[in-house]
Design an enzyme around this catalytic site. Structure first.
Site, PDB file in Angstrom:
ATOM      1  N   TYR A 141       0.819  -1.209   0.000  1.00 12.40           N
ATOM      2  CA  TYR A 141       0.000   0.000   0.000  1.00 12.40           C
ATOM      3  C   TYR A 141       0.856   1.265   0.000  1.00 12.40           C
ATOM      4  O   TYR A 141       0.405   2.308  -0.441  1.00 12.40           O
ATOM      5  CB  TYR A 141      -0.902   0.023   1.236  1.00 12.40           C
ATOM      6  CG  TYR A 141      -2.145  -0.833   1.146  1.00 12.40           C
ATOM      7  CD1 TYR A 141      -2.052  -2.207   1.003  1.00 12.40           C
ATOM      8  CD2 TYR A 141      -3.408  -0.264   1.227  1.00 12.40           C
ATOM      9  CE1 TYR A 141      -3.188  -2.998   0.949  1.00 12.40           C
ATOM     10  CE2 TYR A 141      -4.550  -1.045   1.171  1.00 12.40           C
ATOM     11  CZ  TYR A 141      -4.432  -2.411   1.030  1.00 12.40           C
ATOM     12  OH  TYR A 141      -5.565  -3.180   0.976  1.00 12.40           O
ATOM     13  N   LYS A 191       4.529 -15.210   2.946  1.00 13.66           N
ATOM     14  CA  LYS A 191       4.750 -15.962   1.702  1.00 13.66           C
ATOM     15  C   LYS A 191       6.264 -16.115   1.569  1.00 13.66           C
ATOM     16  O   LYS A 191       6.882 -15.669   0.588  1.00 13.66           O
ATOM     17  CB  LYS A 191       4.113 -15.193   0.526  1.00 13.66           C
ATOM     18  CG  LYS A 191       4.117 -15.941  -0.796  1.00 13.66           C
ATOM     19  CD  LYS A 191       3.143 -17.095  -0.863  1.00 13.66           C
ATOM     20  CE  LYS A 191       3.278 -17.832  -2.185  1.00 13.66           C
ATOM     21  NZ  LYS A 191       2.469 -19.067  -2.256  1.00 13.66           N
ATOM     22  N   ASP A 223      -1.380 -18.616   1.217  1.00 12.59           N
ATOM     23  CA  ASP A 223      -2.347 -19.420   0.453  1.00 12.59           C
ATOM     24  C   ASP A 223      -2.922 -20.541   1.323  1.00 12.59           C
ATOM     25  O   ASP A 223      -4.124 -20.817   1.297  1.00 12.59           O
ATOM     26  CB  ASP A 223      -1.736 -19.955  -0.861  1.00 12.59           C
ATOM     27  CG  ASP A 223      -0.321 -20.488  -0.714  1.00 12.59           C
ATOM     28  OD1 ASP A 223       0.262 -20.376   0.391  1.00 12.59           O
ATOM     29  OD2 ASP A 223       0.218 -21.030  -1.693  1.00 12.59           O
ATOM     30  N   ASP A 247      -5.738  -7.614   4.485  1.00 10.87           N
ATOM     31  CA  ASP A 247      -6.931  -7.062   3.827  1.00 10.87           C
ATOM     32  C   ASP A 247      -7.750  -8.196   3.217  1.00 10.87           C
ATOM     33  O   ASP A 247      -8.964  -8.288   3.414  1.00 10.87           O
ATOM     34  CB  ASP A 247      -6.493  -6.065   2.743  1.00 10.87           C
ATOM     35  CG  ASP A 247      -7.677  -5.488   1.988  1.00 10.87           C
ATOM     36  OD1 ASP A 247      -8.664  -5.115   2.653  1.00 10.87           O
ATOM     37  OD2 ASP A 247      -7.627  -5.427   0.748  1.00 10.87           O
ATOM     38  N   ASP A 251     -11.581 -10.100   4.714  1.00  5.43           N
ATOM     39  CA  ASP A 251     -12.840 -10.202   3.954  1.00  5.43           C
ATOM     40  C   ASP A 251     -13.285 -11.654   3.926  1.00  5.43           C
ATOM     41  O   ASP A 251     -14.465 -11.970   4.087  1.00  5.43           O
ATOM     42  CB  ASP A 251     -12.669  -9.692   2.512  1.00  5.43           C
ATOM     43  CG  ASP A 251     -13.056  -8.230   2.355  1.00  5.43           C
ATOM     44  OD1 ASP A 251     -12.891  -7.485   3.344  1.00  5.43           O
ATOM     45  OD2 ASP A 251     -13.498  -7.832   1.262  1.00  5.43           O
TER      46      ASP A 251
HETATM   47  C1  IPM Z   1     -10.247  -2.128   4.266  1.00  6.50           C
HETATM   48  C2  IPM Z   1     -10.508  -1.575   2.898  1.00  6.50           C
HETATM   49  C3  IPM Z   1      -9.442  -0.557   2.552  1.00  6.50           C
HETATM   50  C4  IPM Z   1      -8.111  -1.280   2.537  1.00  6.50           C
HETATM   51  C5  IPM Z   1      -9.660   0.212   1.231  1.00  6.50           C
HETATM   52  C6  IPM Z   1     -10.983   0.924   1.220  1.00  6.50           C
HETATM   53  C7  IPM Z   1      -8.535   1.171   0.955  1.00  6.50           C
HETATM   54  O1  IPM Z   1     -10.596  -2.601   1.958  1.00  6.50           O
HETATM   55  O2  IPM Z   1     -10.175  -1.336   5.220  1.00  6.50           O
HETATM   56  O3  IPM Z   1     -10.112  -3.339   4.401  1.00  6.50           O
HETATM   57  O4  IPM Z   1      -7.743  -1.892   1.534  1.00  6.50           O
HETATM   58  O5  IPM Z   1      -7.417  -1.219   3.542  1.00  6.50           O
HETATM   59 MG    MG Z   2     -10.586  -4.526   2.816  1.00  8.14          MG
END
Ligand code: IPM
Ligand code: MG
Length: 352
Positions: A141, A191, A223, A247, A251
């Protein structure tokens, strides 16, 4: 006590969920005799629209000067032009960097009443209680070089995955410290079979593991970790990983909890100013409809009370109210119900 909280509702469903979380905080304030002073600022797409910048210097300064920051979500199709010089997400990254919040705590718990709502088999979900610690201010990032150019007549894009030893050490230290208060187990995700940055990550984790022998340290390739999150999530406790892996994995982990809308997060650094936000995005498809799940944001305020203000009883009161609300069957659409954002928050408030 008096606490100054900067609100950054942001875009999409952000203002809806932050608005409800504020009402819950106000209830806590009156019940426990605290004063929360809220100041609202623009960040993300709405700030681009008004000021031409996703995060202005003034807004960042106001955040730094407050006791903590509550954020909704940023982004949306309106600001998605790949050629735009600023994007809502840039504001969020600049805010994380500006506040120095290098550690993003994302607890993943499965409420028993939502087990049947998850696509996973119920027996896999039993006992799932994971704390993902995502490194937040390094890695892909933020690394340089970053950008686009034309090289040898071909269009090229570059991102850089860079970590310094001190960045890895401080996040590992936090992982070991938090593991001591939990099941004394740390899963470090990397990794290392491919990436040099991961080999440094693993080397430092291993060194620190030797200084924390009461903690069981396990290294898992990212992975494999992605697979284990689905096949055996109950085996994981504290998971620590670099920015982008974290990240993606969080999710994925949100599926265990039944919905992205359920999960809170706390971003912490050396100073006590924390940044609190749900892990979900701005959900432009449902923005303005008043149906978003406010639980992730409300639980984020509990993390704020705990980590920034050291108000443990107050934090637990919110968590218990949420738990009871879900147990009693209150549901927004994402978890199979019909309640509006406001109604869901009212149900939680009632149980405070
Ligand atoms: C999160 C989001 C952010 C990230 C985006 C919106 C920049 O996906 O907070 O997980 O990638 O950190
Ligand atoms: Mg995210």
């Amino acid at each position: 006590m008096d606490y100054k909280i900067t609100l950054l509702p942001g875009d999409g469903i952000g203002p809806e969920v932050v608005g409800e979380a504020v009402r819950v905080l106000e209830k806590v304030a009156s019940k426990y005799n605290h004063t929360f002073d809220f100041q609202e600022r623009l960040m993300g797409g709405c700030s681009i629209d008004k000021y031409g910048s996703s995060l202005t210097d003034e807004t960042l300064a106001d955040c730094v000067a407050s006791d903590s920051v509550l954020l909704g979500a940023v982004g949306g199709p309106k600001w998605d032009d790949p050629k735009a010089k600023d994007r809502p997400e840039r504001g969020l990254l600049a805010l994380r960097k500006g506040l120095g919040v290098f550690a993003n705590l994302r607890p993943v718990k499965v409420h028993p009443a939502l087990v049947e709502w998850s696509p996973l088999k119920p027996e896999k979900l039993k006992g799932v209680d994971i704390l993902v610690i995502r490194e937040l201010t390094g890695g892909l990032y933020f690394g340089f070089p970053k950008g686009r150019d034309v090289k040898d007549g071909r269009e090229r894009a570059v991102d850089t995955l860079e970590y310094y030893d001190y960045e890895i050490k401080r996040i590992m230290k936090l992982a070991f410290d938090l593991a001591k208060r939990r099941k004394k187990k740390v899963t470090s995700v990397d990794k290392a079979n491919v990436l040099e940055s991961s080999r440094l990550w693993r080397q430092i984790a291993t060194q620190m593991g030797k200084e924390n022998l009461e903690i069981e340290l396990e290294h898992t390739l990212v992975d494999t970790a992605a697979m284990k999150l689905i096949t055996g999530p109950a085996w994981m406790d504290v998971v620590v990983t670099e920015n982008m892996f974290g990240d993606i994995l969080t999710d994925e982990a949100s599926v265990l909890a039944g919905s992205m809308g359920m999960l809170p997060s706390a971003s912490l650094g050396e100073s006590s100013v924390g940044l609190y936000e749900p892990i979900h995005g701005s959900a432009p498809d449902i923005a303005g409809k008043g149906i978003a799940n406010p639980v992730g944001t409300i639980l984020s305020t509990a993390l704020m009370l705990r980590h920034s203000f050291k108000l443990e009883a107050e934090a637990q009161s919110i968590e218990k109210a949420v738990e009871q609300t879900i147990t009693d069957g209150a549901r927004t659409a994402d978890i199979g119900g019909k309640l509006s954002t406001r109604q869901m928050a009212d149900e939680i408030s009632k149980r405070l």
